[in-house]
Design an enzyme around this catalytic site. Structure first.
Site, PDB file in Angstrom:
ATOM      1  N   HIS A   1      19.007   0.334  -2.399  1.00  0.00           N
ATOM      2  CA  HIS A   1      17.391   0.721  -2.431  1.00  0.00           C
ATOM      3  C   HIS A   1      16.749  -0.810  -1.926  1.00  0.00           C
ATOM      4  O   HIS A   1      15.542  -1.006  -1.234  1.00  0.00           O
ATOM      5  CB  HIS A   1      16.914   1.099  -3.337  1.00  0.00           C
ATOM      6  CG  HIS A   1      15.785   1.629  -3.666  1.00  0.00           C
ATOM      7  ND1 HIS A   1      15.031   2.300  -3.504  1.00  0.00           N
ATOM      8  CD2 HIS A   1      14.219   1.069  -3.953  1.00  0.00           C
ATOM      9  CE1 HIS A   1      13.804   3.098  -2.760  1.00  0.00           C
ATOM     10  NE2 HIS A   1      13.789   2.021  -2.987  1.00  0.00           N
TER      11      HIS A   1
ATOM     12  N   CYS B   1       0.794  -1.026  -0.316  1.00  0.00           N
ATOM     13  CA  CYS B   1       0.383  -0.055   0.119  1.00  0.00           C
ATOM     14  C   CYS B   1       0.732   1.215   0.134  1.00  0.00           C
ATOM     15  O   CYS B   1       0.572   2.661  -0.839  1.00  0.00           O
ATOM     16  CB  CYS B   1      -1.081   0.112   1.202  1.00  0.00           C
ATOM     17  SG  CYS B   1      -0.439  -0.159   2.785  1.00  0.00           S
TER      18      CYS B   1
END
Lengths: 430, 284
Positions: free
Chosen positions: A100, A50
């Site tokens: 990342h 989300c």
């Protein structure tokens, strides 16, 4: 490493933009399949939570451009504001992309640093791609390193200690008062989002008896149905107080709905059994004076948020330690890729310098002045050229090995390829 | 002169003192491992006292305890056992060791020095009923003391939760309801045991044809007082179904009475029941 990523997250884009790039779990295999059709031989993993959507791609051949990837990603997503999207999307390549991913899996990039859900979501994304055969020699080691580092981060730092969400803290406070949650009665007053989250956490812990009060009877019915509870008319609330072990209030009422006198009456019937009240509303829905009633414990949203902030600050101290683990993992990952890369660079390097040398020797020997040179002399010239070349290149070769060991591989590789006009590796940025 | 008994006692006290230090450290550092080591040390600390009691019993030819040291040792051993069994083993309770173990250590130090065990019991009361009388009394003392220590922890936790102190101690003490439940179990056990002990005590006096002197025995008077507090508590819990802070308060009051009955009387009179004693150790 021949790796690239692009994505969008809660920091780079508001939810309106993010939802354009949000995919439900059942949609993901089809999307990955589409990538496979449009761009053959591409390794790909799509992480969709989300808070973020991120696509990781890798492979042996040249990697497609960012635009090409976005085009495939957006197929069938309807009208999209291209400018807003372009501003929100970030992309990284090679070790920056790997860094990342390692940070995301270790929840260093999460909205709530140290949460553990994201690791499960990344694992799920990897498993989905892996089942489709979309993971290969690039993404496999990168993701495995990410999982290993995340595990170390959770085990060796205190980054995930102490609850930091209001709903989980509500459960924690409940557990400090009650020890047998399934036998408790929870009363929900109002149906705010935070209250529902707290209720869900409690139901997950085994709470079975739920009573819902809401001004809107439909909303109360809905919520009650969802958690197998009972919706009771709002006006009867005070009559039910004696039955409630835990009261969670979250309405938009501008004045208190539960007064100390109501609680006192309720407590008289409870014979000293404790009652916990959690007020998640602003302005407050529960009269603060209820704390003066014996065996009654009242917490407000502010209290929960204060503890959440303290726990989060505690986690902050572990962040530096966690980053260190990420960088260690990244170095190991880079080293494993570089052993492969070094070999390929040296191969190119040798091939190119051998061609140069052979060409120079050939031209030299073709000169009329040397036409009469005996075979031994020709061999001498060829050997001299060879030695010169080796001596000249011994230093750079050594420097490249050292650079690979010290994590400066990418920079050195680029310079070497530029200086010696070696073929650029496919897919590398220009 | 350092006899074997003194050395054993000191070893026991040293073990308990180490256990107390670890228990407090475990609470401060929220470490389960340290708490487990503390409990292990406390259990080990009970052994030397058991050995000394055995020595004394063998020498006198009947069951102890009679002297202050013996009574305090038996009490401590029973309390350790009650805590380990009821709280740690059955209910996996954490964080209470920092209250229970230092308390036991303090009691043991109060029981020093080890007196010579010349005090012996009048032969007329040496029988099986006496043994039951003693054992049930000590189980009662231990259970009730445990309830009292739980009540102290309950009030600390209640105060922390009321004052919204969320960190440290609050997270390490058990849930209020757990302590409330355990307190009532301990009170129930203690009430039963003390009742059995008192009834047997009266029967023993009757059996041995004793006179009226036992009625004024300080121990008997104090025990009856304590029993009354128990009756109130059992009523509060069993019939009125009371919970929470007030119950904890009454339990603490009851324990203070019990401490007077047991420790106070013991400190003043130096024996269990003065009127039953014969021998060199008898108080004047």
């Amino acid at each position: 490493m021949n790796l690239a990523m692009l994505g969008i997250n809660f920091r780079s884009a508001p939810v309106e933009v993010r939802e354009r790039l949000s995919f439900a779990t059942p949609q993901i295999p089809a999307l990955l399949a589409r990538f496979g059709e449009r761009i053959p031989d591409l390794e790909r993993v799509l992480i969709c939570t989300c808070n973020r959507t991120e696509l990781y791609v890798g492979g042996a051949g040249p990697l497609p451009s960012e635009e090409a990837l976005i085009r495939v990603l957006l197929e069938g997503q309807g009208e999209v504001d291209a400018a807003a999207l372009a501003a929100a999307i970030y992309s990284k390549r090679a070790s920056a992309a790997a860094e990342h991913l390692l940070a995301v899996a270790a929840s260093l990039d999460s909205m709530v640093v140290g949460e553990t859900e994201v690791l499960g979501q990344v694992k799920q994304a990897y498993a989905t791609a892996s089942e489709m055969g979309a993971v290969g020699s690039v993404l496999h080691p990168v993701f495995q390193t990410a999982f290993r580092v995340a595990k170390h981060v959770h085990a060796e730092t205190s980054i995930s200690q102490g609850r930091v969400s209001v709903s989980s803290l509500a459960v924690e406070f409940t557990e400090r008062v009650f020890d047998n949650l399934p036998a408790k009665t929870v009363m929900i007053v109002g149906a705010g989002e935070t209250a529902e989250l707290a209720l869900r956490s409690l139901v997950d812990r085994g709470v079975r008896d739920v009573i819902v009060f809401n001004r809107s009877p439909e909303r109360a019915q809905n919520l009650a149905a969802q958690y197998a509870g009972k919706a009771v008319p709002f006006d009867l609330m005070t009559d039910y107080l004696a039955r409630a072990d835990l009261v969670i209030a979250s309405t938009s009422s501008p004045y208190p709905l539960i007064w100390a006198a109501d609680i006192k009456r309720g407590m008289a019937e409870r014979r000293g059994r404790p009652m916990l009240l959690i007020d998640l509303s602003v302005p407050r829905n529960i009269d603060p004076l209820v704390t003066e009633v014996e065996n009654v414990y009242l917490y407000h949203l502010d209290d929960l948020q204060k503890v959440a902030a303290e726990n989060l600050a505690g986690r902050g101290e572990s962040v530096a330690q966690a980053w260190k683990l990420v960088h260690e993992g990244l170095r190991e990952l880079a080293a494993s890729f570089e052993t492969g890369d070094l070999r390929s660079l040296f191969k190119d390097f040798d091939q190119s310098t051998n061609e140069m040398r052979e060409e120079a020797v050939r031209r030299c020997l073709a000169r009329p002045a040397l036409a009469a040179l005996p075979e031994a002399g020709r061999a001498e010239i060829a050997e001299m050229a060879d030695k010169l070349m080796r001596k000249l290149l011994a230093g750079p070769r050594e420097a490249l090995k050292t650079a690979a060991r010290n994590g400066r591989w990418e920079e050195y590789e680029r310079v070497t390829r530029d200086l010696f006009r070696l073929n650029r590796k496919p897919g590398d940025p220009t | 002169m350092w006899g074997t008994e003194s050395i054993l006692t000191l070893v026991g006290i040293a073990l308990y003192a180490a256990a107390s230090t670890l228990a407090v450290a475990a609470l401060l550092r929220a470490s389960r491992r340290v708490e487990n080591s503390s409990l292990l040390l406390a259990a080990a600390g009970a052994i030397p006292f058991l050995i000394v009691l055995l020595f004394h019993g063998m020498k006198a030819g009947h069951m102890r305890p009679l002297t202050r040291f013996e009574a305090f040792s038996v009490y401590s051993v029973f309390l350790t056992a009650a805590y380990l069994f009821s709280c740690v083993k059955r209910n996996r309770l954490r964080g209470l060791a920092a209250i229970v173990v230092p308390y036991i250590t303090f009691v043991l130090i109060l029981g020093l020095p080890v007196e010579r065990s010349e005090v012996v019991l009048a032969p007329k009361v040496q029988n099986i009923w006496l043994r039951i009388h003693i054992v049930s009394a000590f189980i009662g003392y231990a259970s009730f003391s445990l309830a009292g220590l739980l009540a102290v922890a309950y009030l600390i936790q209640d105060r922390n939760l009321k004052r919204r102190r969320f960190g440290g101690l609050t997270t390490r003490l058990p849930a209020l309801e757990t302590m409330d439940r355990l307190m009532s179990i301990q009170v129930g056990v203690a009430f039963l045991m003390l009742t059995v002990s008192i009834v047997l005590g009266v029967l023993l006096v009757r059996l041995t044809g004793g006179g009226g002197e036992w009625v004024t025995d300080p121990k008997v008077v104090a025990t009856v007082l304590t029993w009354c507090v128990f009756a109130i508590l059992v009523h509060m819990r069993a019939w009125a179904n009371r919970h929470g802070r007030r119950v904890a308060f009454v339990i603490i009051m009851g324990v203070l009475c019990l401490l007077f009955t047991f420790v106070g009387v013991q400190v003043i009179s130096d024996s269990v029941h003065d009127y039953l004693m014969v021998g060199a150790g008898k108080a004047p």
